[in-house]
Design a protein around this motif. Structure first.
Motif, PDB file in Angstrom:
ATOM      1  N   LEU A 152      56.551  -1.211 -46.355  1.00 46.93           N
ATOM      2  CA  LEU A 152      55.351  -2.057 -46.390  1.00 46.93           C
ATOM      3  C   LEU A 152      54.115  -1.230 -46.715  1.00 46.93           C
ATOM      4  CD1 LEU A 152      55.969  -4.344 -43.271  1.00 46.93           C
ATOM      5  CD2 LEU A 152      56.113  -5.003 -45.676  1.00 46.93           C
ATOM      6  N   GLY A 153      54.029  -0.039 -46.131  1.00 41.11           N
ATOM      7  CA  GLY A 153      52.887   0.821 -46.405  1.00 41.11           C
ATOM      8  C   GLY A 153      52.833   1.255 -47.859  1.00 41.11           C
ATOM      9  N   LEU A 154      53.990   1.596 -48.441  1.00 40.70           N
ATOM     10  CA  LEU A 154      54.013   2.003 -49.846  1.00 40.70           C
ATOM     11  C   LEU A 154      53.623   0.842 -50.755  1.00 40.70           C
ATOM     12  CD1 LEU A 154      54.629   4.083 -52.026  1.00 40.70           C
ATOM     13  CD2 LEU A 154      57.044   3.384 -51.917  1.00 40.70           C
ATOM     14  N   ALA A 155      54.138  -0.355 -50.438  1.00 41.54           N
ATOM     15  CA  ALA A 155      53.800  -1.526 -51.272  1.00 41.54           C
ATOM     16  C   ALA A 155      52.307  -1.835 -51.197  1.00 41.54           C
ATOM     17  CB  ALA A 155      54.626  -2.726 -50.818  1.00 41.54           C
ATOM     18  N   LEU A 156      51.768  -1.814 -49.985  1.00 40.45           N
ATOM     19  CA  LEU A 156      50.328  -2.073 -49.842  1.00 40.45           C
ATOM     20  C   LEU A 156      49.501  -0.977 -50.503  1.00 40.45           C
ATOM     21  CD1 LEU A 156      50.165  -3.371 -46.164  1.00 40.45           C
ATOM     22  CD2 LEU A 156      49.827  -4.694 -48.255  1.00 40.45           C
ATOM     23  N   PHE A 157      49.973   0.256 -50.446  1.00 43.44           N
ATOM     24  CA  PHE A 157      49.261   1.356 -51.094  1.00 43.44           C
ATOM     25  C   PHE A 157      49.159   1.105 -52.597  1.00 43.44           C
ATOM     26  CE2 PHE A 157      49.142   5.359 -53.364  1.00 43.44           C
ATOM     27  CZ  PHE A 157      48.164   6.069 -52.706  1.00 43.44           C
ATOM     28  N   LEU A 158      50.252   0.716 -53.226  1.00 44.44           N
ATOM     29  CA  LEU A 158      50.245   0.466 -54.665  1.00 44.44           C
ATOM     30  C   LEU A 158      49.360  -0.718 -55.029  1.00 44.44           C
ATOM     31  CD1 LEU A 158      54.051   0.974 -55.424  1.00 44.44           C
ATOM     32  CD2 LEU A 158      52.193   2.606 -55.760  1.00 44.44           C
ATOM     33  N   ILE A 159      49.469  -1.805 -54.235  1.00 46.40           N
ATOM     34  CA  ILE A 159      48.701  -3.017 -54.557  1.00 46.40           C
ATOM     35  C   ILE A 159      47.212  -2.789 -54.339  1.00 46.40           C
ATOM     36  CG2 ILE A 159      48.316  -5.413 -53.887  1.00 46.40           C
ATOM     37  CD1 ILE A 159      51.291  -5.561 -53.159  1.00 46.40           C
ATOM     38  N   VAL A 160      46.848  -2.260 -53.170  1.00 41.13           N
ATOM     39  CA  VAL A 160      45.430  -2.100 -52.829  1.00 41.13           C
ATOM     40  C   VAL A 160      44.775  -1.047 -53.715  1.00 41.13           C
ATOM     41  CG1 VAL A 160      43.834  -1.402 -51.014  1.00 41.13           C
ATOM     42  CG2 VAL A 160      45.775  -2.869 -50.463  1.00 41.13           C
ATOM     43  N   THR A 161      45.435   0.081 -53.908  1.00 44.34           N
ATOM     44  CA  THR A 161      44.856   1.134 -54.746  1.00 44.34           C
ATOM     45  C   THR A 161      44.673   0.657 -56.175  1.00 44.34           C
ATOM     46  OG1 THR A 161      45.931   2.805 -53.367  1.00 44.34           O
ATOM     47  CG2 THR A 161      45.098   3.516 -55.516  1.00 44.34           C
ATOM     48  N   GLY A 162      45.688  -0.057 -56.715  1.00 41.15           N
ATOM     49  CA  GLY A 162      45.561  -0.586 -58.076  1.00 41.15           C
ATOM     50  C   GLY A 162      44.437  -1.595 -58.203  1.00 41.15           C
ATOM     51  N   ARG A 163      44.308  -2.461 -57.203  1.00 39.32           N
ATOM     52  CA  ARG A 163      43.260  -3.483 -57.253  1.00 39.32           C
ATOM     53  C   ARG A 163      41.875  -2.860 -57.113  1.00 39.32           C
ATOM     54  NH1 ARG A 163      41.385  -7.762 -59.639  1.00 39.32           N
ATOM     55  NH2 ARG A 163      40.048  -9.044 -58.293  1.00 39.32           N
ATOM     56  N   LEU A 164      41.705  -1.934 -56.198  1.00 42.57           N
ATOM     57  CA  LEU A 164      40.407  -1.288 -56.029  1.00 42.57           C
ATOM     58  C   LEU A 164      40.028  -0.478 -57.271  1.00 42.57           C
ATOM     59  CD1 LEU A 164      40.571  -0.043 -52.324  1.00 42.57           C
ATOM     60  CD2 LEU A 164      39.281  -1.972 -53.226  1.00 42.57           C
ATOM     61  N   THR A 165      41.008   0.116 -57.917  1.00 41.45           N
ATOM     62  CA  THR A 165      40.732   0.861 -59.149  1.00 41.45           C
ATOM     63  C   THR A 165      40.231  -0.068 -60.250  1.00 41.45           C
ATOM     64  OG1 THR A 165      42.461   2.448 -58.552  1.00 41.45           O
ATOM     65  CG2 THR A 165      41.686   2.476 -60.824  1.00 41.45           C
ATOM     66  N   GLN A 166      40.854  -1.232 -60.366  1.00 42.57           N
ATOM     67  CA  GLN A 166      40.404  -2.206 -61.360  1.00 42.57           C
ATOM     68  C   GLN A 166      38.994  -2.690 -61.071  1.00 42.57           C
ATOM     69  OE1 GLN A 166      43.306  -5.341 -61.426  1.00 42.57           O
ATOM     70  NE2 GLN A 166      44.925  -4.053 -62.290  1.00 42.57           N
ATOM     71  N   LEU A 167      38.701  -2.955 -59.799  1.00 43.39           N
ATOM     72  CA  LEU A 167      37.350  -3.404 -59.442  1.00 43.39           C
ATOM     73  C   LEU A 167      36.320  -2.317 -59.729  1.00 43.39           C
ATOM     74  CD1 LEU A 167      38.097  -5.194 -56.039  1.00 43.39           C
ATOM     75  CD2 LEU A 167      37.564  -6.267 -58.220  1.00 43.39           C
TER      76      LEU A 167
END
Length: 372
Positions: A152-167
């Motif tokens: 769960l931590g790895l999945a959230l890391f990928l999703i959140v980091t990718g989204r924050l990078t796009q923003l």
């Protein structure tokens, strides 16, 4: 890139880094709590890992989240521009965050041991020695066996980091960021002053913190109490903190650049707060109190710290110590026949309660005369 645009990007990167750090801490703590409530042990138990380590899971998640926030700030400027390459590199960066987090987490692990009665002879030396390969191995072992929290931590890391990078790349300004920016433009340096006052006020509170310790049936209990002067002079110290921040850090802003001023603010307040907490830990107060007669055979049972307002701080408690060690101190003249040790300004008294059990009291004698 002009200086104004660069400053704008740094502020936006800081905002998203703090947002990611807080989101990671809250999300991780809530997920662990839900898994515990469902009867699943979310965090694996390693070698010599006691229940109080697992109960304080939110502290360890907070440490990892803080490292993640620092990583995000650097990631915004050095991440791969290609999206495929970016997501291919992210798992490696997640491993780097966990690896770096092993060091402060191992220090937190040792501090918890100290709070629950496991007192090493050289606490600071033990913390420095924690930075070795064993800290990394133990940390990775716990992460590896913490299923399904690790996935769960790895999945959230990928999703959140990718989204924050796009923003961040799009330059999107959240509502809270716009409000803070507008407020800071209307009232220059007010955000800095308020933040500095709160941080240095927190540092003062940490220095006026008393941690009471007691061992009951082999189980350590402790509670946090403010010193008398903290309650009595709270308004005064708040004004002192504000004056300190205004006089020193506004001077830094005016004559130096704002990044250096923020660095001084954060580093100074965190170091002061850390030093206050470190000095307040029960084992450190006990070692400092018994320094003239300390022996490895001494074992703290109870520690009580009291602020008398006029006669400094009184430290008292109970310890286990072999009778032969106390007798040896009396034979050498370090302690008198009554178990008293008179030093400059302070007075330490050791009294026998039972076999290998002693009470101690360290205090400042009143200025009007010798203590009875």
């Amino acid at each position: 890139m002009t200086g104004e645009i660069k400053r704008f990007n740094i502020r936006l990167a800081l905002f998203y880094s703090v947002a990611g750090m807080c989101g990671a801490w809250l999300t991780g703590s809530l997920v662990c709590m839900l898994l515990f409530l469902c009867g699943h042990r979310a965090i694996a138990v390693g070698f010599r890992m006691y229940p109080y380590h697992v109960i304080a899971f939110y502290c360890y998640i907070g440490v990892i989240a803080a490292v993640y926030g620092v990583f995000l700030f650097g990631w915004f400027y050095r991440h791969p521009k290609n999206r495929t390459t970016r997501y291919a590199v992210m798992p490696l960066t997640a491993c780097a965050v966990i690896t770096v987090s092993c060091i402060p987490c191992s220090v937190l692990y040792l501090i918890q041991d100290m709070l629950y009665g496991f007192f090493p002879d050289d606490p600071l030396g033990r913390i420095v020695n924690r930075v070795d390969i064993n800290a990394f191995l133990a940390g990775w072992e716990i992460v590896w066996y913490s299923f399904p929290l690790n996935l769960l931590g790895l999945a959230l890391f990928l999703i959140v980091t990718g989204r924050l990078t796009q923003l961040f790349e799009s330059g999107r300004e959240p509502l809270l960021y716009r409000k803070l920016t507008q407020w800071n433009q209307t009232h220059p340096n007010r955000l800095f002053l308020i933040t500095g006052t709160l941080l240095f006020g927190l540092a003062l509170c940490c220095h006026f913190l008393f941690i009471q310790y007691q061992e009951i049936n082999g189980v350590a209990h402790y509670r946090f109490l403010p010193a008398g002067w903290l309650v009595f002079g709270l308004v005064t110290m708040t004004l002192e903190a504000a004056a300190f921040v205004t006089a020193l850090l506004c001077w830094c802003i005016h004559f130096l650049n704002w990044k250096l001023a923020w660095g001084i603010l954060l580093a100074g307040s965190l170091l002061l707060a850390g030093a206050g907490i470190w000095n307040s830990l029960p084992q450190n107060r006990f070692l400092a109190t018994m320094a003239p007669i300390y022996s490895r055979s001494m074992r703290l049972v109870r520690l009580q710290v009291m602020d008398s307002f006029c006669d400094d701080v009184t430290i008292s408690g109970t310890m286990r110590c072999p009778d032969k060690h106390i007798e040896m101190l009396k034979e050498r003249g370090i302690l008198d026949s009554g178990g008293n040790l008179h030093e400059y300004r302070r007075h330490l008294t050791v009294t026998r309660i039972a076999e290998n059990l002693y009470s101690f009291r360290d205090y400042l004698p009143p200025l009007r005369g010798k203590s009875e």
